[in-house]
Design an enzyme around this catalytic site. Structure first.
Site, mmCIF file in Angstrom:
data_model
loop_
_atom_site.group_PDB
_atom_site.id
_atom_site.type_symbol
_atom_site.label_atom_id
_atom_site.label_comp_id
_atom_site.label_asym_id
_atom_site.label_seq_id
_atom_site.Cartn_x
_atom_site.Cartn_y
_atom_site.Cartn_z
ATOM 1 N N GLY A 148 -4.476 -4.413 -3.768
ATOM 2 C CA GLY A 148 -5.496 -3.407 -4.012
ATOM 3 C C GLY A 148 -4.782 -2.130 -4.381
ATOM 4 C CG HIS A 149 -2.223 -1.994 -6.962
ATOM 5 N ND1 HIS A 149 -1.446 -2.599 -7.900
ATOM 6 C CD2 HIS A 149 -1.863 -2.542 -5.780
ATOM 7 C CE1 HIS A 149 -0.649 -3.483 -7.313
ATOM 8 N NE2 HIS A 149 -0.889 -3.472 -6.025
ATOM 9 C CE LYS A 178 2.415 -2.417 -4.351
ATOM 10 N NZ LYS A 178 2.094 -2.074 -2.946
ATOM 11 C CG ASP A 224 -1.885 -1.180 1.207
ATOM 12 O OD1 ASP A 224 -2.258 -1.628 0.107
ATOM 13 O OD2 ASP A 224 -2.225 -1.666 2.297
ATOM 14 C CD GLN A 254 0.756 -8.914 -2.550
ATOM 15 O OE1 GLN A 254 1.408 -9.568 -3.344
ATOM 16 N NE2 GLN A 254 -0.490 -8.601 -2.781
HETATM 17 P P1 GDP Z 1 -0.762 0.325 -3.540
HETATM 18 O O1 GDP Z 1 -1.369 -0.955 -3.064
HETATM 19 O O2 GDP Z 1 0.701 0.407 -3.276
HETATM 20 O O3 GDP Z 1 -1.091 0.639 -4.966
HETATM 21 O O4 GDP Z 1 -1.408 1.475 -2.658
HETATM 22 P P2 GDP Z 1 -2.978 1.640 -2.293
HETATM 23 O O5 GDP Z 1 -3.680 2.140 -3.490
HETATM 24 O O6 GDP Z 1 -3.495 0.425 -1.626
HETATM 25 O O7 GDP Z 1 -2.897 2.738 -1.146
HETATM 26 C C1 GDP Z 1 -2.334 3.994 -1.377
HETATM 27 C C2 GDP Z 1 -3.410 5.072 -1.120
HETATM 28 O O8 GDP Z 1 -2.783 6.335 -1.070
HETATM 29 C C3 GDP Z 1 -4.430 5.167 -2.237
HETATM 30 O O9 GDP Z 1 -5.664 5.537 -1.667
HETATM 31 C C4 GDP Z 1 -3.894 6.287 -3.123
HETATM 32 O O10 GDP Z 1 -4.919 6.973 -3.828
HETATM 33 C C5 GDP Z 1 -3.263 7.189 -2.110
HETATM 34 N N1 GDP Z 1 -2.087 7.952 -2.551
HETATM 35 C C6 GDP Z 1 -1.090 7.566 -3.388
HETATM 36 N N2 GDP Z 1 -0.123 8.508 -3.460
HETATM 37 C C7 GDP Z 1 -0.519 9.512 -2.647
HETATM 38 C C8 GDP Z 1 0.050 10.764 -2.264
HETATM 39 O O11 GDP Z 1 1.154 11.141 -2.675
HETATM 40 N N3 GDP Z 1 -0.670 11.522 -1.358
HETATM 41 C C9 GDP Z 1 -1.885 11.126 -0.871
HETATM 42 N N4 GDP Z 1 -2.513 11.924 -0.004
HETATM 43 N N5 GDP Z 1 -2.447 9.953 -1.216
HETATM 44 C C10 GDP Z 1 -1.777 9.162 -2.079
HETATM 45 P P1 IMO Z 2 -0.890 -4.190 -2.192
HETATM 46 O O1 IMO Z 2 -0.494 -4.764 -3.537
HETATM 47 C C1 IMO Z 2 -0.844 -4.573 2.131
HETATM 48 C C2 IMO Z 2 -0.829 -8.642 3.774
HETATM 49 C C3 IMO Z 2 -2.063 -9.074 4.539
HETATM 50 C C4 IMO Z 2 -1.419 -10.029 5.519
HETATM 51 C C5 IMO Z 2 -0.336 -10.705 4.701
HETATM 52 C C6 IMO Z 2 -0.739 -12.043 4.097
HETATM 53 O O2 IMO Z 2 -2.175 -3.452 -2.234
HETATM 54 O O3 IMO Z 2 0.237 -3.423 -1.606
HETATM 55 P P2 IMO Z 2 -2.278 -12.745 2.053
HETATM 56 O O4 IMO Z 2 -3.730 -12.510 1.804
HETATM 57 O O5 IMO Z 2 -1.389 -12.202 1.004
HETATM 58 O O6 IMO Z 2 -1.974 -14.173 2.384
HETATM 59 O O7 IMO Z 2 -1.971 -11.928 3.419
HETATM 60 O O8 IMO Z 2 -0.028 -9.802 3.643
HETATM 61 N N1 IMO Z 2 -1.093 -8.127 2.411
HETATM 62 C C7 IMO Z 2 -1.049 -6.844 2.060
HETATM 63 N N2 IMO Z 2 -0.855 -5.737 2.809
HETATM 64 N N3 IMO Z 2 -1.003 -4.450 0.809
HETATM 65 C C8 IMO Z 2 -1.173 -5.547 0.039
HETATM 66 O O9 IMO Z 2 -1.210 -5.502 -1.304
HETATM 67 C C9 IMO Z 2 -1.247 -6.813 0.665
HETATM 68 N N4 IMO Z 2 -1.423 -8.079 0.229
HETATM 69 C C10 IMO Z 2 -1.311 -8.875 1.283
HETATM 70 O O10 IMO Z 2 -2.693 -7.992 5.172
HETATM 71 O O11 IMO Z 2 -0.801 -9.298 6.552
HETATM 72 MG MG MG Z 3 -2.878 -1.623 -1.816
#
Ligand code: GDP
Ligand code: IMO
Ligand code: MG
Length: 415
Positions: free
Chosen positions: A36-37, A12, A9, A218
């Site tokens: 979850g992106h 990416k 999270d 991840q």
């Molecule tokens: P990922 O799994 O690495 O793609 O990240 P996620 O999408 O799960 O979580 C990142 C969250 O931060 C999302 O809600 C993005 O919209 C948000 N986000 C990404 N870059 C920035 C930033 O520079 N500032 C803020 N405030 N939010 C951001």
């Molecule tokens: P993105 O791509 C954050 C964590 C789960 C748990 C561990 C194992 O959005 O960054 P799993 O279901 O993979 O067997 O869970 O890994 N986890 C993540 N945490 N971002 C993710 O994906 C994750 N995918 C798995 O919360 O701790």
């Molecule tokens: Mg994510």
């Protein structure tokens, strides 16, 4: 190659979406719908789990051999994207990728329940059980979906064992062969047009001088080998695995961009040295909107951990960093940054402990950086620039991009 440098999270999705604008092909190489992106384009928010982020930018999108695929999630995502005007015609799924079957999801859920307090806190999407069957050589692959006879036979063999397990060990409902086989045959018809020789596709793209992005899911500390085992995911998340997961040689990767938040979050269980104590944790969570994209769970929030980030630089061979969500820190007068760990024996180290018990008991040593206390927009104020440079100096790696908001254009390019 774009890799998460923390516990996932990191943002990416946003960085891949941005870099995809100037690329031709975007590939996922590991993981599945545990990812979850979030991608925000104009007024539209996309949350993608299974398909590479590049699909939003209209790029050729590849789900590589190292991924695990839930056919229902994949097709739901296809329908959702198509209904919103995003074409999936250029999405390609490796026939070598493994299929997450309903029993994998059932076992993931039941096993977490059974572990109780010892649970990993998985996303309960069947990731671990699916990768386990792959390693056991009992898995069902995407290409098996294309051959009804083989598929039915494999389901039958699997169910003979899984149903015993589900009923006797976990006390949950078993699966019925006919209903399940019929359902998968239906899904298979819709999956068929997406299946391709993705290794060849990426190789040809590279030979033709196309720009290929490899999108990690991840993060480094969730890596099966090098992460905070057992509180990790079941695939290898680090950069070196991208070549394997896509089916190209490692010499084809020329740059590794690590994505890190300006602080740290973690979903699920496991040790987390810089987890914030007191009300600042909730403050960061609210300001950063730190709730899971897949599960909606509260993300645990911590101050930036340079020991862990240094480890990520080492493991991935990171050549530059994207530091996201710097804007979230704008309200704090002072910003603690962890520069070393203090170990059980009283010694201090800048290197990530190789032994789990050292890591579990490590306490952070902070250096406090001044905050900037103005909203970030465009040119960074001096203190924010100072924060970025402090991180660069500590790690010996340049920060090329700084995130100042969730939208695609909210980014400052430093080099
Ligand atoms: P990922 O799994 O690495 O793609 O990240 P996620 O999408 O799960 O979580 C990142 C969250 O931060 C999302 O809600 C993005 O919209 C948000 N986000 C990404 N870059 C920035 C930033 O520079 N500032 C803020 N405030 N939010 C951001
Ligand atoms: P993105 O791509 C954050 C964590 C789960 C748990 C561990 C194992 O959005 O960054 P799993 O279901 O993979 O067997 O869970 O890994 N986890 C993540 N945490 N971002 C993710 O994906 C994750 N995918 C798995 O919360 O701790
Ligand atoms: Mg994510």
């Amino acid at each position: 190659m774009i890799v998460g440098a923390q516990w996932g999270d990191e943002g990416k999705g946003k960085i891949v979406d941005l870099l995809a604008q100037g690329s031709d092909v975007v590939c996922r190489y590991q993981g599945g719908p545990n990812a979850g992106h979030t991608i925000i384009v104009g007024d539209e928010t996309f949350k993608i789990r299974q398909i590479p982020t590049g699909v939003i930018a209209g790029k050729t999108s590849v789900i590589g051999a190292g991924c695990v695929v839930d056919p229902e999630v994949f097709l739901e995502e296809v329908d959702e994207l198509e209904s919103r005007g995003v074409s999936t015609a250029d999405v390609h799924l490796s026939g070598e990728a493994h299929v997450i079957m309903p029993w994998h999801v059932a076992i993931d859920q039941a096993s977490e329940r059974r572990l109780g307090k010892l649970q990993i806190g998985t996303t309960r999407r069947g990731i671990g059980p699916c990768y386990a069957d792959k390693a056991m050589r009992l898995g069902i692959r995407v290409q098996d979906l294309l051959e009804p006879k083989i598929l039915r036979q494999k389901i039958e063999v699997a169910l003979a064992e899984k149903n015993v397990w589900l009923e006797r060990v976990y006390h949950v409902e078993p699966f019925e062969l006919e209903a399940l086989a019929a359902k998968l045959e239906r899904l298979a018809q819709r999956i068929r047009p997406y299946v391709a020789d993705t290794s060849l596709l990426v190789d040809r793209a590279l030979r033709n001088g196309r720009d290929v992005l490899l999108e990690g899911a991840q993060g480094t500390l969730l890596d099966l080998d090098h992460g905070t085992y057992p509180f990790v995911t079941s695939s290898s998340t680090v950069a070196a695995n991208a070549a394997t997961g896509v089916g190209i040689g490692p010499s084809r990767i020329d740059r590794v961009v690590g994505v890190a938040k300006a602080y740290v979050t973690r979903v699920g269980e496991g040790p987390f040295p810089t987890e914030i104590e007191g009300e600042d944790q909730a403050r960061v969570r609210e300001l950063g909107g730190e709730y899971g994209t897949v599960t909606g769970r509260e993300r645990r929030c911590g101050w930036l951990d340079l020991v862990a980030l240094r480890y990520a630089v080492r493991l991935n061979g990171i050549t530059s960093l994207a530091l996201t969500k710097l804007d979230v820190l704008s309200t704090f007068a002072e910003l603690p940054v962890c520069v070393r760990y203090r170990l059980r024996d009283g010694t201090e180290t800048e290197e990530f402990p190789a032994h789990q018990s050292d890591f579990h008991s490590a306490t952070p040593v902070y250096e406090t950086q001044p905050g900037w206390r103005v909203p970030l927009d465009g040119e960074l104020p001096d203190a924010a620039r100072g924060y970025v440079q402090f991180v660069e100096r500590a790690l010996g790696v340049g920060i090329s991009l700084v995130g100042t908001g969730a939208a695609r254009e909210r980014v400052v390019a430093l080099r």
